[in-house]
Design an enzyme around this catalytic site. Sequence first.
Site, PDB file in Angstrom:
ATOM      1  N   CYS A 113      -2.541   2.889   6.839  1.00  0.00           N
ATOM      2  CA  CYS A 113      -1.821   2.342   5.688  1.00  0.00           C
ATOM      3  C   CYS A 113      -2.644   2.413   4.420  1.00  0.00           C
ATOM      4  O   CYS A 113      -2.168   2.877   3.407  1.00  0.00           O
ATOM      5  CB  CYS A 113      -1.324   0.924   5.907  1.00  0.00           C
ATOM      6  SG  CYS A 113      -1.958   0.056   7.295  1.00  0.00           S
ATOM      7  N   GLU A 115      -6.333   3.103   4.495  1.00  0.00           N
ATOM      8  CA  GLU A 115      -7.705   3.452   4.813  1.00  0.00           C
ATOM      9  C   GLU A 115      -8.075   4.813   4.224  1.00  0.00           C
ATOM     10  O   GLU A 115      -7.549   5.832   4.660  1.00  0.00           O
ATOM     11  CB  GLU A 115      -7.905   3.475   6.336  1.00  0.00           C
ATOM     12  CG  GLU A 115      -7.591   2.161   7.024  1.00  0.00           C
ATOM     13  CD  GLU A 115      -6.196   2.124   7.617  1.00  0.00           C
ATOM     14  OE1 GLU A 115      -5.223   2.189   6.833  1.00  0.00           O
ATOM     15  OE2 GLU A 115      -6.066   2.030   8.839  1.00  0.00           O
TER      16      GLU A 115
END
Lengths: 479, 318
Positions: A113, A115
């Site tokens: 999401c 990173e």
Amino acid sequence: MNKIWPYFATLSGPGYTSGQLMTLGGVTKDGRDATNAVSFMMLQSAGRLVLHDPPQSLRIHKGTPSQLWEAAIETTRIAGGVPTFENDDVIIPALVDRGLSLESARNYCLIGCVEPQGCGDEWACPGGNGTESFFNLLGAFLLAINDGRNPMPGPDGKMGGRVGLPTGYLYEMKTFDEVLEATKRQMEHFVHWHVSLVNTWEYVASRHMQLPLLSATIDGCMESGKDVMNGGAKYNSTGNAGIAIGSIADSLAVVKYMVYDKKLVGARELYDAIMTNWEGREDLRQFILNQAPHYGNDDEYADRFAGWASDVYGNAVRAASGPRSRYAAGLYPVTAHVLFGMMTAASPDGRRAGEPLSDGISPVQQMDKNGPTATIKSVTAIDQRKFSNGTLLNMRFHPTALRNETGKSKLIALIQTYFAMGGMETQFNIVSGDVLRRAQEKPEEYRDLVVRIAGFSAYFVELYKASQDDIIKRTELNL
Amino acid sequence: MDKELTGKVYDIQGFSVQDGPGIRTTVFMKGCPMRCPWCHSPESQAFHAQLLWIAMKCAGLDACTKCLDACPRGAIFPGKTLKNEATRETVRHIRIDRAICDDCGDCARICVRNALTMCGTDYTVEDLLERVIKDKPFYDRSGGGVTISGGEPLSQPEFVSRLLERLKACGVHTAVDTTGYAQYDVIRNILPHADLFLYDLKHMDSRRHQTATGVPNQLILENAKKIAQDGGKMQIRIPVIPDFNDSDESVRETGLFCRSLGQAVTVVQLLPYHNLGAMKYLRLDDGRSVPEAEPPTEGKISILKALLQDLGLPVTVH
């Protein structure tokens, strides 16, 4: 595109998502603005189709053209939460700190999401194959004031034995510094414990779960003749994400304020109240919720503990290493804050046992009472550049905030200010008519839902039914 | 330096995006010389601090009777049994006898749930400055600043003037949201420190103005002209109130007046009446009835907007 998830992963990351992020915008390897026609086409398609999957991340830098900003805000208005906004000016230096070359860092993309990782040349393994390694910061604090024992009974209803370090009990701690010291020791202990578990998994996976097809696409594997799981990639890291930074900041601030500074309650009394899940102590709990300092209100008293706790956790994670690489710290929950909350005992910040923990780097739900600018100021107490595994700040707006060009430009200025102050990522939930109807049904879950309409702002659940209905109508008109 | 000088403030709102350019903080000063029946902030009107009671935050008498015990005048009594809108529990409520209550605040100080709160806090100029200057990075980035609203800020002239002066010294854009009902000396005094006025015009007919708001409009219109002459900038705000000033003629007349002010008027804003403030009347519970009118329709507002635009005025709708 889809995959089969382990049971606990479905609890920690519910909803249908492929987790295959699309990264847009940003800069090229030599630092020039990378915006092109496809950046616009992707944003506009997500808006036209009201598409949440695959998710989109928009990389923002100082030179992002205003047209791209506007296209992104327009998609946000329609689709809500799409795209996420990522700050190149914080992420690129963070990745360089992690060991990437400047060129590779500039070419980063987002995975999962939020990173960041080198695109095509890093095996960032942000904690595994869909079973992310999440760290309950509040849990470590509760063990620190309970002599290393988890105050939450197990599924069999029985209390477990000591699992952490014997750091003593809150009521034995003479000064607040002792509380901080115990918390630090417990956090570092559990980071080591986490790291040894993840390293064990990495070791087993490197023997039995090689990924040859994927390895063929990552720079370094062909040259080194090794699989990504064996450290073949050009760059390597292992992620670990801390959860409940808001909850631990509030718990520390409340203990300091109530017990040591203002002496409004004895340490034993507060300890007993949380160990009995506030049974018979509703007045004390309400006092803490309403009158004690809380993170998220641009109040240094509480905000500094978000800085302190994130430093302790982040430093411990970054100091760790595994079979392939060093570790990288993150502060994002997906929805593990809800799952972990179910397994976490009551805490001094007024939270009851089983209730959700705070989300991402956001303040505890309903505790940020001074609006989005104060929230942003508080959040910047965390040095996000040290969290190269990603951070997440959710904010919620009513669609009227994005109704016209003036509203949109003000929201853009809000994000730009956050990013200039060191923010890494943010995304906007846009309140929908459905959300408001749910709030009418279950007001207790939506007490923090603020609607701002025509210069008037109010907690939605405190309004008359007729006014609520009127707002629902206005909300849907604006979409 | 201004240790003794304090102003009474009833609210401070960050991320205000409707009260002037950019991202702003709006400071709401307590007390107003007008009594407009459509007011969506009835707690802004009185000049003294007032007790508010928010029913849905109250635990009810079965759980807590602290306020009954704390009231030195015995003004709090057991009241009706009602359903709490938030928790859906039936609660035995309190009743405050407003004739006995003198707004001393003793009950609010012991109410842990903030169901009883005092509306109206005294700030020194420096304390308030410290509070609003916190968002300067947002003002600077967005071209925003601080808006002093109310109530009627010009009813606390000395304090507001000092505050504006200090804000300007700190490089902050300032706006004053006013009814215009003040002696011009007060306005002349703040003019160098006020970058913008958000100036309300409610009705051009003084008699109707007085019937509705309690004061005539001559002073307000005169002040607007003088501000224009003395180089001030104004965003004119017209609250559109059903059956009061929402006729084409009324809006046209106001528009013509705006046009006569020339370059001083940067924009005319239509503020359609809304009833979102209704619950605030219950919190104050001072015997006044809750205003009840149908908000103007979007169609109606767009007609009025077009009408003003035909006069050559730049118009926005809030």
